[in-house]
Design a protein around this motif. Structure first.
Motif, short mmCIF file in Angstrom:
data_model
loop_
_atom_site.label_atom_id
_atom_site.label_comp_id
_atom_site.label_asym_id
_atom_site.label_seq_id
_atom_site.Cartn_x
_atom_site.Cartn_y
_atom_site.Cartn_z
N LYS A 137 -12.67 3.46 -5.61
CA LYS A 137 -13.08 4.76 -6.24
C LYS A 137 -11.90 5.15 -7.06
O LYS A 137 -12.14 5.67 -7.86
N GLN A 138 -10.62 5.27 -6.21
CA GLN A 138 -9.54 5.94 -6.72
C GLN A 138 -9.12 5.28 -8.17
O GLN A 138 -8.84 5.88 -9.34
N LEU A 139 -9.38 3.65 -8.31
CA LEU A 139 -9.02 3.31 -9.67
C LEU A 139 -10.19 3.71 -10.83
O LEU A 139 -9.76 3.95 -11.75
N GLN A 160 0.94 -1.18 0.01
CA GLN A 160 -0.09 -0.03 -0.01
C GLN A 160 1.07 1.16 -0.06
O GLN A 160 1.92 1.19 0.68
N GLY A 161 0.51 2.17 -0.86
CA GLY A 161 1.35 3.40 -0.94
C GLY A 161 2.53 3.42 -2.10
O GLY A 161 2.98 4.44 -2.07
N SER A 162 2.65 2.25 -2.54
CA SER A 162 3.81 1.98 -3.56
C SER A 162 3.60 2.97 -4.66
O SER A 162 4.24 3.08 -5.43
N GLY A 163 2.28 3.01 -4.94
CA GLY A 163 1.71 3.73 -6.24
C GLY A 163 1.11 2.95 -7.24
O GLY A 163 0.95 2.99 -8.34
N LYS A 164 0.74 1.86 -6.68
CA LYS A 164 0.06 0.28 -7.40
C LYS A 164 -1.17 1.07 -8.33
O LYS A 164 -1.22 0.88 -9.49
N THR A 165 -2.26 1.68 -7.53
CA THR A 165 -3.34 2.13 -8.21
C THR A 165 -2.95 2.97 -9.34
O THR A 165 -3.67 2.94 -10.31
N THR A 166 -2.16 3.94 -9.06
CA THR A 166 -1.82 5.18 -10.07
C THR A 166 -1.10 4.52 -11.14
O THR A 166 -1.48 4.95 -12.18
N THR A 167 -0.32 3.68 -10.95
CA THR A 167 0.48 3.11 -11.81
C THR A 167 -0.25 2.28 -12.62
O THR A 167 -0.17 2.20 -14.11
N THR A 207 8.27 3.25 -8.81
CA THR A 207 7.68 4.63 -8.85
C THR A 207 8.50 5.56 -8.05
O THR A 207 9.51 5.42 -7.47
N LYS A 208 8.08 7.02 -8.21
CA LYS A 208 8.53 8.00 -7.56
C LYS A 208 10.18 8.10 -7.84
O LYS A 208 10.76 8.77 -6.89
N LEU A 209 10.31 7.84 -9.16
CA LEU A 209 11.97 8.19 -9.51
C LEU A 209 11.83 9.91 -10.08
O LEU A 209 12.90 10.15 -10.27
N ASP A 210 10.85 10.54 -9.67
CA ASP A 210 10.75 11.94 -9.89
C ASP A 210 11.55 12.60 -8.63
O ASP A 210 11.84 13.85 -8.62
N GLY A 211 11.58 11.87 -7.62
CA GLY A 211 12.15 12.19 -6.55
C GLY A 211 13.63 12.36 -6.48
O GLY A 211 14.28 12.20 -7.34
N ALA A 223 9.29 3.19 -15.19
CA ALA A 223 9.63 3.93 -14.28
C ALA A 223 8.29 5.02 -14.00
O ALA A 223 7.87 5.67 -15.07
N GLY A 224 7.85 5.13 -12.97
CA GLY A 224 7.03 6.31 -12.79
C GLY A 224 7.67 7.64 -12.25
O GLY A 224 8.67 7.59 -11.25
N VAL A 225 7.40 8.64 -12.70
CA VAL A 225 8.13 9.98 -12.50
C VAL A 225 7.36 11.17 -12.35
O VAL A 225 7.67 12.24 -12.71
N GLY A 226 5.97 10.66 -11.58
CA GLY A 226 5.36 11.91 -11.27
C GLY A 226 4.02 11.30 -10.84
O GLY A 226 3.69 10.22 -11.09
N GLU A 227 3.21 12.25 -10.62
CA GLU A 227 1.98 11.90 -10.07
C GLU A 227 0.65 11.67 -11.12
O GLU A 227 -0.54 11.29 -11.05
N LYS A 228 1.07 12.69 -12.17
CA LYS A 228 -0.09 12.78 -13.32
C LYS A 228 0.10 11.28 -14.29
O LYS A 228 0.99 10.61 -14.26
P1 GDP Z 1 -1.28 2.32 -3.83
O1 GDP Z 1 -1.73 2.33 -2.47
O2 GDP Z 1 -0.17 1.37 -3.89
O3 GDP Z 1 -2.22 2.05 -4.72
O4 GDP Z 1 -0.51 3.78 -4.05
P2 GDP Z 1 -1.26 5.00 -4.72
O5 GDP Z 1 -1.28 4.76 -6.24
O6 GDP Z 1 -2.51 5.50 -3.98
O7 GDP Z 1 -0.22 6.10 -4.67
C1 GDP Z 1 0.21 6.57 -3.39
C2 GDP Z 1 0.88 7.89 -3.55
O8 GDP Z 1 2.11 7.92 -4.40
C3 GDP Z 1 -0.26 8.87 -4.17
O9 GDP Z 1 -0.31 10.08 -3.71
C4 GDP Z 1 0.39 8.93 -5.84
O10 GDP Z 1 0.11 10.09 -6.40
C5 GDP Z 1 1.82 8.88 -5.47
N1 GDP Z 1 2.55 8.32 -6.64
C6 GDP Z 1 2.28 7.27 -7.35
N2 GDP Z 1 3.33 7.13 -8.45
C7 GDP Z 1 4.02 8.34 -8.15
C8 GDP Z 1 5.45 8.52 -9.02
O11 GDP Z 1 5.81 7.97 -9.69
N3 GDP Z 1 5.83 9.78 -8.58
C9 GDP Z 1 5.27 10.64 -7.63
N4 GDP Z 1 5.84 11.70 -7.24
N5 GDP Z 1 4.08 10.28 -6.74
C10 GDP Z 1 3.50 9.10 -6.98
#
Ligand code: GDP
Length: 295
Positions: free
Chosen positions: A145-147, A109-116, A247-251, A272-277
């Motif tokens: 809902k997020q998905l 959780q929080g890794s960025g799975k749903t966003t990705t 993910t989060k390689l924009d950090g 590679a995830g490079v941002g939130e968009k």
């Molecule tokens: P999940 O719990 O694994 O499904 O994670 P989420 O998809 O909800 O993402 C958790 C947080 O990480 C959210 O605020 C996303 O916007 C953020 N996030 C996901 N991928 C990236 C990324 O590549 N870069 C940045 N900066 N944030 C990301």
């Protein structure tokens, strides 16, 4: 390119004779700097040790190329080896020969799975595919809902069932839904937990056995450094993964986790995830990553 390591190596070689062939002594001195650079980039210690051994073996006795200084020559060997380790031949997403591909997204959780999951659907749509998303997180309605929201953002269909507590059934129903939509790709977003536990792994194994995914993609957060390695190892050992999305390689992380997870699991990093968009997902480039890790 990795100017600070380059400068340090220039200094090392100034002190050494370093002409003609690279000697063991030259390399030993240089490897101290390479080792430091890798540890600073948060690469796993065991991975650093193995990497240094490999590079040392390759470098000792090498002729210094006409066009390069000994420092540049060592940098080239280090860089080439790292690109080699990070890359390999299977960094591309595999599509099913049946014409219907199923990707299962897993991770904490929080890794960025749903966003990705949404980003990947968007990327594949741009490539001419017709993806559907399936929400299999039965524990967090907010995740479902997020998905649905990300599906709407990238303009793909999403299957959700807020009433069912059966992740396997949702996954199967989602696949039928996708087929009825003439989708050729299904991306299943599974539940995550804050920590790895057996219950999560068992649920993921059940989904895997039921839907036989084309690929299981593990989503890991590059910012978690050494923890990313433990996560990747556990998911790979227990579930078997086919690829990694970092993910989060924009950090501002140097991204040493990328080298560690690849070296330890042997599984390729594919994206590679490079941002939130939604458009912030890139195909993984081993050469760019190597430059970044070397600093
Ligand atoms: P999940 O719990 O694994 O499904 O994670 P989420 O998809 O909800 O993402 C958790 C947080 O990480 C959210 O605020 C996303 O916007 C953020 N996030 C996901 N991928 C990236 C990324 O590549 N870069 C940045 N900066 N944030 C990301």
């Amino acid at each position: 390119m990795f100017s600070s390591l380059s400068e340090k190596l220039q200094d090392v070689f100034k002190k050494l004779r370093g002409k003609g062939k690279l000697t063991e002594k030259d390399i030993k001195e240089a490897m101290k700097e390479v080792k430091l650079a890798l540890l600073e980039a948060d690469v796993n210690y065991k991975v650093v040790k193995d990497f240094i051994n490999t590079v040392t073996q390759k470098a000792v006795g090498e002729e210094v190329l006409e066009s390069l200084t000994p420092a540049q020559q060592v940098i080239k060997i280090v860089y080439d080896e790292m690109v080699n380790l990070l890359g390999g031949s299977d960094t591309k997403l595999t599509f099913s020969p049946s014409g219907f591909s199923i990707y299962m997204m897993v991770g904490l959780q929080g890794s960025g799975k749903t966003t990705t999951a949404g980003k990947l659907a968007g990327l594949l749509k741009k490539q001419g595919k017709n993806p559907s998303l399936v929400a299999c997180d039965i524990y967090r309605p907010a995740a479902i809902k997020q998905l649905e929201v990300v599906a709407q953002k990238v303009g793909v269909k999403c299957y959700a069932d807020y009433t069912s507590q059966d992740a396997v059934k949702i996954a199967k129903d989602g696949i039928e839904f996708a087929k009825s939509n003439r989708s050729d790709v299904v991306i299943i977003d599974t539940a995550g937990r804050l920590h790895i536990n057996q219950e999560l792994m068992d649920e993921l194994k059940n989904i895997k056995n039921a839907v036989k995914p084309t690929e299981i993609l593990l989503v890991v957060d590059a910012m978690t450094g050494q923890d990313a390695v433990n996560v990747a190892e556990a998911f790979n050992d227990q579930l078997g993964i086919d690829g990694i999305i970092m993910t989060k390689l924009d950090g501002d992380t140097r991204g040493g986790a990328a080298l560690s997870v690849k070296a330890i699991t042997g599984k390729p990093i594919k994206f590679a995830g490079v941002g939130e968009k939604m458009e912030d997902l890139e195909v993984f480039h081993p050469d760019r990553m190597a430059s970044r890790i070397l600093g």
